[in-house]
Design a protein around this motif. Structure first.
Motif, PDB file in Angstrom:
ATOM      1  N   HIS A  33       1.324  -1.302  -0.068  1.00  0.00           N
ATOM      2  CA  HIS A  33       0.097  -0.162   0.049  1.00  0.00           C
ATOM      3  C   HIS A  33       0.690   1.331   0.268  1.00  0.00           C
ATOM      4  CE1 HIS A  33      -3.266  -2.496   0.995  1.00  0.00           C
ATOM      5  NE2 HIS A  33      -2.559  -2.849   1.820  1.00  0.00           N
ATOM      6  N   HIS A  34       1.562   1.767  -0.849  1.00  0.00           N
ATOM      7  CA  HIS A  34       1.802   2.898  -0.876  1.00  0.00           C
ATOM      8  C   HIS A  34       0.969   4.520  -2.186  1.00  0.00           C
ATOM      9  CE1 HIS A  34       3.102   2.066  -5.525  1.00  0.00           C
ATOM     10  NE2 HIS A  34       2.738   0.911  -5.009  1.00  0.00           N
ATOM     11  N   GLY A  35       1.605   5.230  -2.076  1.00  0.00           N
ATOM     12  CA  GLY A  35       1.423   6.560  -3.104  1.00  0.00           C
ATOM     13  C   GLY A  35       2.263   6.858  -4.124  1.00  0.00           C
ATOM     14  N   ASN A  36       1.870   7.698  -4.513  1.00  0.00           N
ATOM     15  CA  ASN A  36       2.502   8.172  -5.817  1.00  0.00           C
ATOM     16  C   ASN A  36       4.130   8.408  -5.362  1.00  0.00           C
ATOM     17  OD1 ASN A  36      -0.014   7.941  -7.696  1.00  0.00           O
ATOM     18  ND2 ASN A  36      -0.423   9.524  -7.035  1.00  0.00           N
ATOM     19  N   HIS A  37       4.841   7.886  -4.695  1.00  0.00           N
ATOM     20  CA  HIS A  37       6.196   7.434  -4.492  1.00  0.00           C
ATOM     21  C   HIS A  37       7.226   7.076  -5.659  1.00  0.00           C
ATOM     22  CE1 HIS A  37       4.457   8.955  -1.116  1.00  0.00           C
ATOM     23  NE2 HIS A  37       4.682   7.455  -0.464  1.00  0.00           N
ATOM     24  N   SER A  38       8.295   7.918  -5.968  1.00  0.00           N
ATOM     25  CA  SER A  38       9.782   7.139  -6.833  1.00  0.00           C
ATOM     26  C   SER A  38       9.705   5.863  -7.135  1.00  0.00           C
ATOM     27  CB  SER A  38       9.890   8.371  -7.171  1.00  0.00           C
ATOM     28  OG  SER A  38      11.092   7.979  -8.273  1.00  0.00           O
ATOM     29  N   LEU A  39      10.475   5.489  -7.573  1.00  0.00           N
ATOM     30  CA  LEU A  39      11.172   4.046  -6.889  1.00  0.00           C
ATOM     31  C   LEU A  39      12.420   3.934  -6.499  1.00  0.00           C
ATOM     32  CD1 LEU A  39       9.041   1.460  -9.486  1.00  0.00           C
ATOM     33  CD2 LEU A  39       8.580   1.945  -7.361  1.00  0.00           C
ATOM     34  N   ASN A  40      12.830   5.314  -7.159  1.00  0.00           N
ATOM     35  CA  ASN A  40      14.286   5.889  -7.548  1.00  0.00           C
ATOM     36  C   ASN A  40      14.817   5.612  -5.619  1.00  0.00           C
ATOM     37  OD1 ASN A  40      14.936   4.840  -9.841  1.00  0.00           O
ATOM     38  ND2 ASN A  40      15.029   7.390 -10.118  1.00  0.00           N
ATOM     39  N   ILE A  41      13.451   6.140  -4.891  1.00  0.00           N
ATOM     40  CA  ILE A  41      14.254   6.410  -3.880  1.00  0.00           C
ATOM     41  C   ILE A  41      14.121   5.032  -2.410  1.00  0.00           C
ATOM     42  CG2 ILE A  41      12.927   7.401  -1.509  1.00  0.00           C
ATOM     43  CD1 ILE A  41      10.893   9.320  -2.953  1.00  0.00           C
ATOM     44  N   CYS A  42      14.976   5.644  -1.714  1.00  0.00           N
ATOM     45  CA  CYS A  42      15.394   4.484  -0.689  1.00  0.00           C
ATOM     46  C   CYS A  42      14.846   4.458  -0.126  1.00  0.00           C
ATOM     47  CB  CYS A  42      16.488   5.307  -0.778  1.00  0.00           C
ATOM     48  SG  CYS A  42      17.205   3.534   0.331  1.00  0.00           S
ATOM     49  N   ARG A  43      14.636   3.507   0.455  1.00  0.00           N
ATOM     50  CA  ARG A  43      13.790   2.451   1.302  1.00  0.00           C
ATOM     51  C   ARG A  43      14.441   1.999   3.079  1.00  0.00           C
ATOM     52  NH1 ARG A  43      10.785   3.500  -3.154  1.00  0.00           N
ATOM     53  NH2 ARG A  43       8.443   3.394  -3.004  1.00  0.00           N
ATOM     54  N   ALA A  44      13.698   2.121   3.596  1.00  0.00           N
ATOM     55  CA  ALA A  44      14.105   1.332   4.735  1.00  0.00           C
ATOM     56  C   ALA A  44      12.335   0.863   5.312  1.00  0.00           C
ATOM     57  CB  ALA A  44      14.846   2.208   5.954  1.00  0.00           C
ATOM     58  N   SER A  45      13.169  -0.389   5.607  1.00  0.00           N
ATOM     59  CA  SER A  45      11.996  -1.532   5.730  1.00  0.00           C
ATOM     60  C   SER A  45      12.101  -1.670   8.047  1.00  0.00           C
ATOM     61  CB  SER A  45      12.587  -2.908   5.458  1.00  0.00           C
ATOM     62  OG  SER A  45      11.485  -3.734   5.549  1.00  0.00           O
ATOM     63  N   VAL A  46      10.999  -1.798   8.419  1.00  0.00           N
ATOM     64  CA  VAL A  46      10.560  -2.089   9.557  1.00  0.00           C
ATOM     65  C   VAL A  46       9.428  -3.066   9.817  1.00  0.00           C
ATOM     66  CG1 VAL A  46       9.424  -1.166  11.949  1.00  0.00           C
ATOM     67  CG2 VAL A  46      10.919   0.749  10.199  1.00  0.00           C
ATOM     68  N   SER A  47      10.051  -3.939  10.062  1.00  0.00           N
ATOM     69  CA  SER A  47       9.419  -5.149  10.220  1.00  0.00           C
ATOM     70  C   SER A  47       8.493  -5.721  11.634  1.00  0.00           C
ATOM     71  CB  SER A  47      10.512  -7.096  10.272  1.00  0.00           C
ATOM     72  OG  SER A  47       9.308  -8.148  10.375  1.00  0.00           O
ATOM     73  N   LEU A  48       7.176  -5.642  11.837  1.00  0.00           N
ATOM     74  CA  LEU A  48       6.969  -6.389  13.046  1.00  0.00           C
ATOM     75  C   LEU A  48       6.326  -7.683  12.674  1.00  0.00           C
ATOM     76  CD1 LEU A  48       4.033  -3.088  12.807  1.00  0.00           C
ATOM     77  CD2 LEU A  48       6.355  -3.322  13.843  1.00  0.00           C
ATOM     78  N   SER A  49       6.996  -8.307  13.182  1.00  0.00           N
ATOM     79  CA  SER A  49       6.959  -9.995  13.194  1.00  0.00           C
ATOM     80  C   SER A  49       6.017 -10.458  14.612  1.00  0.00           C
ATOM     81  CB  SER A  49       8.057 -10.985  12.825  1.00  0.00           C
ATOM     82  OG  SER A  49       8.776 -10.279  14.774  1.00  0.00           O
ATOM     83  N   ARG A  50       5.898 -10.191  15.409  1.00  0.00           N
ATOM     84  CA  ARG A  50       4.838 -10.881  16.581  1.00  0.00           C
ATOM     85  C   ARG A  50       3.898  -9.871  16.611  1.00  0.00           C
ATOM     86  NH1 ARG A  50       9.140 -12.906  20.776  1.00  0.00           N
ATOM     87  NH2 ARG A  50      10.115 -14.580  19.734  1.00  0.00           N
ATOM     88  N   PRO A  51       2.757 -10.382  16.985  1.00  0.00           N
ATOM     89  CA  PRO A  51       1.892  -9.640  17.048  1.00  0.00           C
ATOM     90  C   PRO A  51       1.326  -8.710  18.494  1.00  0.00           C
ATOM     91  CG  PRO A  51       0.754 -12.003  17.236  1.00  0.00           C
ATOM     92  CD  PRO A  51       2.079 -12.314  16.478  1.00  0.00           C
ATOM     93  N   ARG A  52       1.123  -8.273  18.366  1.00  0.00           N
ATOM     94  CA  ARG A  52       0.587  -8.105  20.669  1.00  0.00           C
ATOM     95  C   ARG A  52       0.084  -9.366  21.042  1.00  0.00           C
ATOM     96  NH1 ARG A  52      -1.803  -1.691  19.836  1.00  0.00           N
ATOM     97  NH2 ARG A  52      -0.070  -0.563  19.109  1.00  0.00           N
TER      98      ARG A  52
END
Length: 329
Positions: A118-137
Protein backbone atom coordinates in the motif's frame (compact mmCIF):
# COMPACT_ATOMS: atom_id res chain seq x y z
CA UNK A 1 -9.39 -48.12 7.44
CA UNK A 2 -9.81 -51.86 6.93
CA UNK A 3 -9.89 -51.45 3.13
CA UNK A 4 -6.59 -49.56 3.14
CA UNK A 5 -5.06 -52.26 5.34
CA UNK A 6 -6.27 -55.01 3.02
CA UNK A 7 -4.57 -53.35 0.01
CA UNK A 8 -1.12 -53.53 1.64
CA UNK A 9 1.02 -56.49 0.48
CA UNK A 10 1.68 -59.37 2.83
CA UNK A 11 5.09 -60.46 1.57
CA UNK A 12 8.36 -58.53 1.22
CA UNK A 13 8.64 -58.89 -2.58
CA UNK A 14 5.26 -57.29 -3.20
CA UNK A 15 6.13 -54.46 -0.82
CA UNK A 16 9.40 -53.80 -2.66
CA UNK A 17 7.56 -53.81 -5.99
CA UNK A 18 5.02 -51.32 -4.66
CA UNK A 19 7.81 -49.04 -3.37
CA UNK A 20 9.61 -49.23 -6.72
CA UNK A 21 6.44 -48.23 -8.57
CA UNK A 22 5.91 -45.29 -6.20
CA UNK A 23 9.53 -44.21 -6.68
CA UNK A 24 9.14 -44.41 -10.48
CA UNK A 25 6.00 -42.28 -10.36
CA UNK A 26 7.77 -39.71 -8.17
CA UNK A 27 10.78 -39.52 -10.53
CA UNK A 28 8.44 -39.13 -13.50
CA UNK A 29 6.53 -36.32 -11.77
CA UNK A 30 9.79 -34.53 -10.90
CA UNK A 31 11.00 -34.85 -14.50
CA UNK A 32 7.73 -33.41 -15.80
CA UNK A 33 7.96 -30.53 -13.34
CA UNK A 34 11.56 -29.81 -14.40
CA UNK A 35 10.54 -29.91 -18.07
CA UNK A 36 7.66 -27.50 -17.44
CA UNK A 37 10.00 -25.18 -15.55
CA UNK A 38 12.52 -25.23 -18.38
CA UNK A 39 9.79 -24.50 -20.92
CA UNK A 40 8.56 -21.58 -18.84
CA UNK A 41 12.10 -20.18 -18.58
CA UNK A 42 12.58 -20.57 -22.33
CA UNK A 43 9.29 -18.79 -23.02
CA UNK A 44 10.26 -15.99 -20.63
CA UNK A 45 13.62 -15.59 -22.35
CA UNK A 46 11.89 -15.49 -25.74
CA UNK A 47 9.52 -12.79 -24.50
CA UNK A 48 12.41 -10.70 -23.13
CA UNK A 49 14.34 -11.09 -26.38
CA UNK A 50 11.28 -10.13 -28.41
CA UNK A 51 10.63 -7.05 -26.28
CA UNK A 52 14.26 -5.93 -26.60
CA UNK A 53 14.18 -6.48 -30.36
CA UNK A 54 10.92 -4.54 -30.69
CA UNK A 55 12.39 -1.65 -28.68
CA UNK A 56 15.51 -1.61 -30.88
CA UNK A 57 13.40 -1.66 -34.04
CA UNK A 58 11.31 1.22 -32.73
CA UNK A 59 14.46 3.25 -32.10
CA UNK A 60 15.77 2.51 -35.58
CA UNK A 61 12.39 3.44 -37.08
CA UNK A 62 12.43 6.77 -35.27
CA UNK A 63 15.99 7.36 -36.45
CA UNK A 64 15.04 6.69 -40.07
CA UNK A 65 12.03 8.97 -39.72
CA UNK A 66 14.24 11.76 -38.46
CA UNK A 67 16.52 11.27 -41.43
CA UNK A 68 13.51 11.33 -43.74
CA UNK A 69 12.46 14.68 -42.32
CA UNK A 70 15.17 16.41 -44.33
CA UNK A 71 15.46 14.84 -47.79
CA UNK A 72 13.09 11.96 -48.54
CA UNK A 73 14.31 9.14 -50.74
CA UNK A 74 12.57 6.00 -52.03
CA UNK A 75 15.24 3.70 -50.60
CA UNK A 76 14.77 5.09 -47.10
CA UNK A 77 11.00 4.83 -47.48
CA UNK A 78 11.27 1.15 -48.44
CA UNK A 79 13.66 0.53 -45.55
CA UNK A 80 11.21 2.18 -43.16
CA UNK A 81 8.32 0.02 -44.42
CA UNK A 82 10.44 -3.12 -44.10
CA UNK A 83 11.42 -2.28 -40.53
CA UNK A 84 7.81 -1.52 -39.59
CA UNK A 85 6.71 -4.85 -41.07
CA UNK A 86 9.41 -6.68 -39.12
CA UNK A 87 8.41 -4.91 -35.92
CA UNK A 88 4.75 -5.81 -36.55
CA UNK A 89 5.66 -9.49 -37.03
CA UNK A 90 7.62 -9.56 -33.80
CA UNK A 91 4.71 -7.98 -31.94
CA UNK A 92 2.35 -10.66 -33.29
CA UNK A 93 4.79 -13.38 -32.22
CA UNK A 94 5.03 -11.86 -28.76
CA UNK A 95 1.23 -11.66 -28.44
CA UNK A 96 0.89 -15.33 -29.46
CA UNK A 97 3.49 -16.31 -26.85
CA UNK A 98 1.65 -14.33 -24.17
CA UNK A 99 -1.65 -16.00 -25.07
CA UNK A 100 -0.02 -19.43 -24.85
CA UNK A 101 1.30 -18.55 -21.42
CA UNK A 102 -2.18 -17.42 -20.32
CA UNK A 103 -3.91 -20.56 -21.64
CA UNK A 104 -1.36 -22.88 -20.02
CA UNK A 105 -2.65 -24.18 -16.67
CA UNK A 106 -0.79 -22.63 -13.79
CA UNK A 107 0.57 -24.97 -11.10
CA UNK A 108 -0.76 -24.59 -7.61
CA UNK A 109 1.49 -22.71 -5.28
CA UNK A 110 2.12 -23.91 -1.81
CA UNK A 111 3.42 -21.77 0.98
CA UNK A 112 3.16 -18.06 1.62
CA UNK A 113 1.17 -15.69 -0.53
CA UNK A 114 2.72 -12.64 -2.14
CA UNK A 115 2.88 -9.43 -0.15
CA UNK A 116 0.48 -6.58 -0.92
CA UNK A 117 1.99 -3.10 -0.93
CA UNK A 118 0.00 0.00 0.00
CA UNK A 119 1.84 3.10 -1.20
CA UNK A 120 1.24 6.47 -2.79
CA UNK A 121 2.74 8.06 -5.86
CA UNK A 122 6.31 7.64 -4.65
CA UNK A 123 9.23 7.27 -7.01
CA UNK A 124 10.90 3.87 -7.25
CA UNK A 125 14.32 5.55 -7.08
CA UNK A 126 13.80 6.66 -3.47
CA UNK A 127 15.75 4.72 -0.87
CA UNK A 128 13.50 2.49 1.22
CA UNK A 129 14.07 1.29 4.78
CA UNK A 130 12.18 -1.76 6.02
CA UNK A 131 10.77 -2.07 9.55
CA UNK A 132 9.46 -5.55 10.32
CA UNK A 133 6.67 -6.17 12.83
CA UNK A 134 6.91 -9.94 13.13
CA UNK A 135 5.05 -10.69 16.35
CA UNK A 136 1.46 -9.61 17.08
CA UNK A 137 0.49 -7.98 20.35
CA UNK A 138 -0.59 -9.98 23.37
CA UNK A 139 -4.13 -8.60 23.14
CA UNK A 140 -4.50 -10.28 19.76
CA UNK A 141 -3.33 -13.62 21.17
CA UNK A 142 -6.00 -13.92 23.84
CA UNK A 143 -8.40 -15.88 21.64
CA UNK A 144 -5.65 -17.85 19.89
CA UNK A 145 -4.85 -21.26 21.36
CA UNK A 146 -3.04 -23.10 18.57
CA UNK A 147 0.33 -22.54 16.94
CA UNK A 148 0.57 -19.51 14.64
CA UNK A 149 1.73 -19.92 11.05
CA UNK A 150 2.57 -17.05 8.73
CA UNK A 151 -0.13 -16.41 6.13
CA UNK A 152 1.40 -13.45 4.31
CA UNK A 153 2.30 -9.83 4.89
CA UNK A 154 1.10 -6.31 4.10
CA UNK A 155 3.50 -3.45 3.41
CA UNK A 156 2.53 0.15 4.17
CA UNK A 157 4.80 2.88 2.85
CA UNK A 158 5.30 6.20 4.66
CA UNK A 159 7.16 9.02 2.94
CA UNK A 160 9.77 10.68 5.16
CA UNK A 161 12.60 13.16 4.70
CA UNK A 162 16.04 13.41 6.28
CA UNK A 163 16.82 17.03 7.25
CA UNK A 164 19.84 18.70 5.72
CA UNK A 165 23.05 18.20 7.66
CA UNK A 166 25.96 20.61 7.80
CA UNK A 167 29.54 19.54 8.33
CA UNK A 168 32.98 21.12 8.56
CA UNK A 169 35.86 19.30 6.88
CA UNK A 170 39.08 19.83 8.80
CA UNK A 171 42.20 19.32 6.70
CA UNK A 172 45.15 18.73 9.02
CA UNK A 173 48.48 19.73 7.43
CA UNK A 174 51.40 18.54 9.49
CA UNK A 175 54.66 20.47 9.51
CA UNK A 176 58.04 18.79 9.35
CA UNK A 177 61.50 20.24 9.84
CA UNK A 178 64.95 19.05 8.95
CA UNK A 179 67.55 19.49 11.69
CA UNK A 180 70.44 19.43 9.28
CA UNK A 181 69.29 22.04 6.75
CA UNK A 182 66.83 23.76 9.13
CA UNK A 183 64.04 23.83 6.54
CA UNK A 184 60.32 23.43 7.19
CA UNK A 185 58.06 21.50 4.84
CA UNK A 186 54.27 21.25 4.87
CA UNK A 187 51.63 19.96 2.41
CA UNK A 188 49.79 22.66 0.44
CA UNK A 189 46.45 23.98 1.60
CA UNK A 190 43.29 22.47 0.07
CA UNK A 191 41.90 24.11 -3.03
CA UNK A 192 38.92 26.46 -2.74
CA UNK A 193 36.85 27.76 -5.62
CA UNK A 194 36.91 31.33 -4.35
CA UNK A 195 40.18 33.05 -3.32
CA UNK A 196 40.81 32.73 0.41
CA UNK A 197 37.39 31.16 0.66
CA UNK A 198 35.94 28.77 3.18
CA UNK A 199 32.90 27.37 1.32
CA UNK A 200 33.08 24.03 -0.41
CA UNK A 201 31.92 23.42 -3.98
CA UNK A 202 28.66 21.76 -2.90
CA UNK A 203 27.72 24.74 -0.71
CA UNK A 204 28.53 27.20 -3.49
CA UNK A 205 26.52 25.18 -5.98
CA UNK A 206 23.55 25.14 -3.59
CA UNK A 207 23.72 28.93 -3.08
CA UNK A 208 23.87 29.57 -6.83
CA UNK A 209 21.07 27.11 -7.54
CA UNK A 210 18.82 28.66 -4.89
CA UNK A 211 19.48 32.16 -6.23
CA UNK A 212 19.30 31.66 -10.00
CA UNK A 213 17.17 28.52 -10.41
CA UNK A 214 14.80 28.76 -7.43
CA UNK A 215 14.81 32.60 -7.42
CA UNK A 216 15.53 32.77 -3.69
CA UNK A 217 17.18 36.09 -2.73
CA UNK A 218 20.34 35.98 -0.69
CA UNK A 219 18.67 37.63 2.31
CA UNK A 220 16.13 34.81 2.54
CA UNK A 221 18.88 32.24 2.19
CA UNK A 222 20.81 33.93 5.00
CA UNK A 223 17.75 33.85 7.26
CA UNK A 224 17.08 30.19 6.51
CA UNK A 225 20.69 29.23 7.19
CA UNK A 226 20.57 31.17 10.47
CA UNK A 227 17.56 29.13 11.59
CA UNK A 228 19.65 26.03 10.95
CA UNK A 229 22.47 27.37 13.12
CA UNK A 230 24.79 28.54 10.32
CA UNK A 231 25.86 32.19 10.35
CA UNK A 232 26.20 33.32 6.73
CA UNK A 233 25.54 37.02 6.42
CA UNK A 234 24.10 38.69 3.34
CA UNK A 235 27.42 40.33 2.47
CA UNK A 236 29.23 37.00 2.77
CA UNK A 237 26.79 35.30 0.41
CA UNK A 238 27.03 38.20 -2.03
CA UNK A 239 30.83 37.98 -2.02
CA UNK A 240 30.69 34.24 -2.69
CA UNK A 241 28.23 34.70 -5.57
CA UNK A 242 30.44 37.41 -7.09
CA UNK A 243 33.55 35.25 -6.76
CA UNK A 244 31.75 32.31 -8.41
CA UNK A 245 30.60 34.57 -11.25
CA UNK A 246 34.20 35.69 -11.80
CA UNK A 247 35.41 32.07 -11.73
CA UNK A 248 32.77 30.99 -14.26
CA UNK A 249 33.31 33.98 -16.55
CA UNK A 250 35.71 32.16 -18.94
CA UNK A 251 33.21 29.34 -19.44
CA UNK A 252 30.43 31.85 -20.07
CA UNK A 253 32.58 33.66 -22.61
CA UNK A 254 33.25 30.43 -24.52
CA UNK A 255 29.55 29.53 -24.54
CA UNK A 256 28.61 33.03 -25.66
CA UNK A 257 31.16 32.97 -28.48
CA UNK A 258 29.96 29.56 -29.64
CA UNK A 259 26.27 30.50 -29.63
CA UNK A 260 26.60 33.96 -31.19
CA UNK A 261 28.91 32.65 -33.93
CA UNK A 262 25.98 30.91 -35.65
CA UNK A 263 24.54 32.28 -38.86
CA UNK A 264 21.00 32.18 -37.45
CA UNK A 265 19.90 32.88 -33.89
CA UNK A 266 16.65 32.57 -31.98
CA UNK A 267 16.18 35.15 -29.24
CA UNK A 268 13.44 35.84 -26.73
CA UNK A 269 13.08 37.53 -23.35
CA UNK A 270 11.52 36.46 -20.06
CA UNK A 271 10.48 38.74 -17.22
CA UNK A 272 12.24 38.30 -13.89
CA UNK A 273 11.48 40.20 -10.65
CA UNK A 274 14.52 42.08 -9.33
CA UNK A 275 14.77 43.36 -5.79
CA UNK A 276 15.50 47.07 -5.60
CA UNK A 277 15.69 49.56 -2.76
CA UNK A 278 12.16 49.87 -1.42
CA UNK A 279 10.51 48.21 -4.42
CA UNK A 280 10.67 45.39 -6.94
CA UNK A 281 11.69 46.08 -10.53
CA UNK A 282 11.01 43.93 -13.57
CA UNK A 283 14.08 42.77 -15.42
CA UNK A 284 14.53 40.84 -18.64
CA UNK A 285 16.50 37.68 -19.30
CA UNK A 286 17.36 37.25 -22.97
CA UNK A 287 17.86 33.71 -24.27
CA UNK A 288 19.83 33.10 -27.46
CA UNK A 289 19.78 29.72 -29.21
CA UNK A 290 21.57 28.52 -32.30
CA UNK A 291 19.48 27.59 -35.34
CA UNK A 292 21.48 24.91 -37.15
CA UNK A 293 18.57 22.68 -38.08
CA UNK A 294 19.82 21.77 -41.60
CA UNK A 295 23.22 20.66 -40.26
CA UNK A 296 22.28 18.17 -37.56
CA UNK A 297 25.56 16.32 -37.82
CA UNK A 298 27.49 19.48 -37.06
CA UNK A 299 25.34 20.05 -33.98
CA UNK A 300 25.93 16.49 -32.83
CA UNK A 301 29.68 16.98 -33.25
CA UNK A 302 29.97 20.41 -31.59
CA UNK A 303 26.99 20.34 -29.25
CA UNK A 304 24.04 22.72 -28.97
CA UNK A 305 24.15 25.41 -26.26
CA UNK A 306 22.12 28.37 -25.01
CA UNK A 307 23.34 31.80 -23.98
CA UNK A 308 21.64 34.15 -21.51
CA UNK A 309 21.91 37.92 -21.15
CA UNK A 310 20.07 40.47 -19.04
CA UNK A 311 18.55 43.91 -19.50
CA UNK A 312 16.29 46.26 -17.58
CA UNK A 313 13.88 46.94 -20.46
CA UNK A 314 12.47 45.13 -23.45
CA UNK A 315 13.92 47.62 -25.89
CA UNK A 316 15.95 46.32 -28.81
CA UNK A 317 19.00 48.21 -27.63
CA UNK A 318 20.14 45.45 -25.26
CA UNK A 319 20.17 42.53 -27.74
CA UNK A 320 21.68 44.73 -30.44
CA UNK A 321 24.49 45.69 -28.08
CA UNK A 322 25.17 42.02 -27.38
CA UNK A 323 25.33 41.19 -31.08
CA UNK A 324 27.47 44.22 -31.96
CA UNK A 325 29.85 43.53 -29.10
CA UNK A 326 30.40 40.00 -30.30
CA UNK A 327 30.75 40.97 -33.96
CA UNK A 328 33.22 43.71 -33.04
CA UNK A 329 35.24 41.31 -30.92
Amino acid sequence: MSDATDELPDDLASALTLLAEARTRRITAEAEAATAKAQAASAKALVSHSEALIARLKLEIEKVRRELYGSRSERKARLLEQMERSSRNWRLTLEKTNWRQRLRPKPRRSGLSSASVHHGNHSLNICRASVSLSRPRRAALVAVRGKLSKLGEDITETLEVIPRQWKVIQTVREKFTCRECEKITQPPAPFHVTPRGFAGPSLLAMILFEKFAQHQPLNRQSERYAREGIDLSLSTLANQVGACAAALKPIHSLIEAHVLAAERLHGDDTTVPILAKGKTDTGRVWTYARDDQPVRRAIAARGSLLCFARSTTRASRAPLEDLHRHSAG
